[in-house]
Each structure stands twice: as C-alpha cells, then as structure tokens.
Design a protein around this motif. Structure first.
Motif, PDB file in Angstrom:
ATOM      1  N   SER A  51      24.892  14.667  49.302  1.00 18.83           N
ATOM      2  CA  SER A  51      25.631  13.719  48.634  1.00 18.83           C
ATOM      3  C   SER A  51      26.470  14.075  47.186  1.00 18.83           C
ATOM      4  N   ALA A  53      27.184  12.046  44.689  1.00 18.66           N
ATOM      5  CA  ALA A  53      27.063  11.007  43.924  1.00 18.66           C
ATOM      6  C   ALA A  53      26.210  11.174  42.902  1.00 18.66           C
ATOM      7  N   GLU A 123      29.660   6.501  43.607  1.00 19.33           N
ATOM      8  CA  GLU A 123      29.983   7.460  44.646  1.00 19.33           C
ATOM      9  C   GLU A 123      31.030   8.292  44.468  1.00 19.33           C
TER      10      GLU A 123
END
Length: 354
Positions: A51, A53, A123
């Motif tokens: 990810s 994020a 995010e």
C-alpha cells in the motif's frame, strides 16, 4: 484532558483503540453538537504490504466553515459530502507512524487532509505536505501556514491586486483568514477597517492586529452609515467572508474600479432562503470587479507563499491569534462554535502532543 490510549498487540502488529468524531446524519441547518457523536474503534498502526497509504497520529485539527457545508447532502463531484457513519475530515497536523509511500517516513511531521480521529490511515498521501520548518508552532500549519494562510495570501495579493494607500474593508476580520488579510493590507501601506461580532473582537482588531478602525456589525442599525463613517472616501478593496447585508451595504460604498474578493458567505450558508443583494447596479456605475476564488487553485504556489509569510512570522511583523480547544471529545463543540462566533482567531482542536 488528553489521555494515554490502550495498545493491543495483534498478529498484524499494534492495534490502537481509536477515538473518532462521527457524522450521525446529513444536516439542513447550521451544525449542532447532536449531529455528531464521539465513538471508539480499533486501528492497525501498520500499513498493509504494497500500500502507498500513511498511518498518522493526529496532533491538531482545524475547525473550518466548509466542514459544516460538507455535512449537507451534495451531489456535486467538486464538493463531496461527508458520509454519515464515518469520521469527519478536515485539515490537520499529524506525525507519521508508518508509511508505504516513498515520500514519507516514520517520524515525519505533516499537514493536510486527515480524518477527525486520534489515529488514521491517509489513503491519498498526495494531500499531505511535509513540515520542514519547526521553529514556529506546529499549530500554525492549521492556520497561518496552512489553508487559511494561503487563502488570505492568494485572495489579497493575487485576486485583489492591492496598491499602497488603498482603502480596505474586511468582514469576519477576527477570524482565521480575516485577521491575516488585514495585516497583509497594513504591511502594504493600506488603510484597513474590519467588522466583527463582539466588542472584544473589535478591540483585538484595533489594539492587537493593527487595524486602523473596526466596528461590531451587531450593534450597527445602519451598515451603510457605519461604512460611510469608516470610509468617507469609499472602499477600494472589500474582502468578503460574510456576504448578505454587509455585501449589499459595501456595494453602496465602493470607489470607482474597486475590487470585491469573495472568499466566503458564512451568513448565507444555512438560511432557508438566501438574502438577496439589491445594490448590484453599483457594479456598473462604479465599474467594480467582483471575483470569487477557491484556495485549492493556489496550493501549487505554496512554496512561494512560505517565502513571503515565514519571514514575517520570524521577524514578529505579523500576529496570529488561535483559539485552542483540548481533547477530541470537545471537537464537536469547537466546530459548532464557529457558526455562532464563539471563537476568537483560528479555532483549533489539540488532539495530542507530539
């Protein structure tokens, strides 16, 4: 009071008991504390593998008028509503706890769009700015060095295009944006008057922020007369944060080729029937330019903005007033206070200390 939170050890890593401010339902009037609820949930402090994020610990949260508007139901891709049952979002200052994004590392201080919660997962880290200058208060990145600061700088210098010696009027002048516009105007050598909603705020404008004059609009039965008293030769620049009756009175007092910069219209946001503006003919007679603007259009110029404002702060040439509420559980009351004029200066919620 700020409290130490419980950490649970789990197979995915540390999981934090996380306090959040949740929107209960869409609203049609000005926000009330009962429209929000403070709940707890759990959150992993580790980013999922692969990810981009960023996991953050929120330190300060900014209370801004646009947040009330986002509590209403909109079907507009340019202005998304908050989602009932989910945390509110706003501008905040945070510390990075874990990151899957190459531009952010654990321990970095950042500001940008975050959830109204103690800990959160961002995010889209593209909405975060890394904080490089820590010789000024971190809370300033919710205000003078954040969106209100860019708003004041862009609206005054870029949209109004001021000249030395001009006559400048600022409404909501004791707020997060207005207090800066007034001081920028004074630094330009302008004559500056502000309006506010209490005697205390009027005294602050004149005695702490350096405005040439100020008045309490709630005590003025004739706004046209109040403006003629303060501006016998008329107004060159009006920085509008309020709209409504004040805007209508300003139109009667603009000078030829004056400029009205429309930043916001907080007096109109929650009226069932917005107030009409009757004195529009003055735009033609006096060749007045009225221009609205949105701060996101100027965010790419953030580095230029810092070059102007940071030296002013460091040299003590500009003052910034903050109204700080402590504890996330008190955030709903702090936000609601914006809409009845309770705050003096920039309204901030202190969530945690670094």
């Amino acid at each position: 009071m700020l409290q130490q939170q419980k950490i649970i050890m789990a197979s995915v890593g540390e999981v934090m008991i996380n306090k959040q401010v949740i929107l209960k339902h869409f609203i049609n009037t000005a926000p009330k504390e009962s429209d929000m609820v403070v709940k707890t949930s759990s959150l992993s402090l580790k980013v999922e593998p692969g990810s981009n994020a960023v996991v953050v610990k929120n330190l300060y949260l900014s209370c801004d008028p646009f947040m009330g508007s986002r509590m209403k139901k909109f079907e507009n891709p340019d202005f998304n509503s908050f989602i009932p049952g989910s945390p509110l979002e706003g501008i905040g200052v945070a510390k990075v706890l874990d990151s899957g994004h190459l531009d952010f590392k654990k321990g970095n201080l950042v500001w940008g769009t975050v959830g109204w919660e103690e800990y959160g997962v961002v995010e889209n880290p593209e909405n975060l700015f890394k904080i490089h200058h820590t010789d000024v208060p971190l809370s300033y990145y919710t205000g003078i060095l954040g969106m209100p600061g860019i708003t004041a700088w862009a609206g005054f210098y870029k949209v109004a295009a001021p000249k030395k010696g001009e006559y400048v009027f600022v409404s909501a002048a004791a707020g997060a944006v207005g207090q800066l516009v007034g001081q920028f105007a004074k630094l330009m050598g302008c004559y500056v008057v502000g309006s506010a909603g209490s005697k205390e705020k009027v005294e602050i404008l004149k005695n702490k922020l350096g405005f040439d004059d100020a008045f309490n609009y709630k005590e003025e039965h004739d706004l046209d007369a109040a403006l003629k008293r303060c501006f016998p030769e008329g107004i060159d620049i009006y920085f509008d944060n309020v709209g409504g009756k004040i805007l209508d009175a300003v139109l009667l007092n603009m000078r030829i080729k004056g400029r009205i910069v429309v930043c916001g219209m907080i007096s109109q946001y929650y009226l069932r029937q917005p107030e009409g503006v009757r004195n529009l003919l003055n735009i033609v007679i006096k060749r007045v330019r009225i221009e609205g603007f949105v701060v996101v259009d100027y965010v790419p110029q953030y580095s230029k903005f810092l070059e102007v404002v940071l030296p002013l702060i460091r040299e003590g040439k500009i003052v910034y007033l903050e109204d700080i509420t402590e504890g996330l559980e008190n955030a709903p009351a702090a936000l609601v206070g914006l809409f009845n004029g309770r705050n003096i200066g920039k309204q901030i919620v202190l969530v945690a200390r670094e």
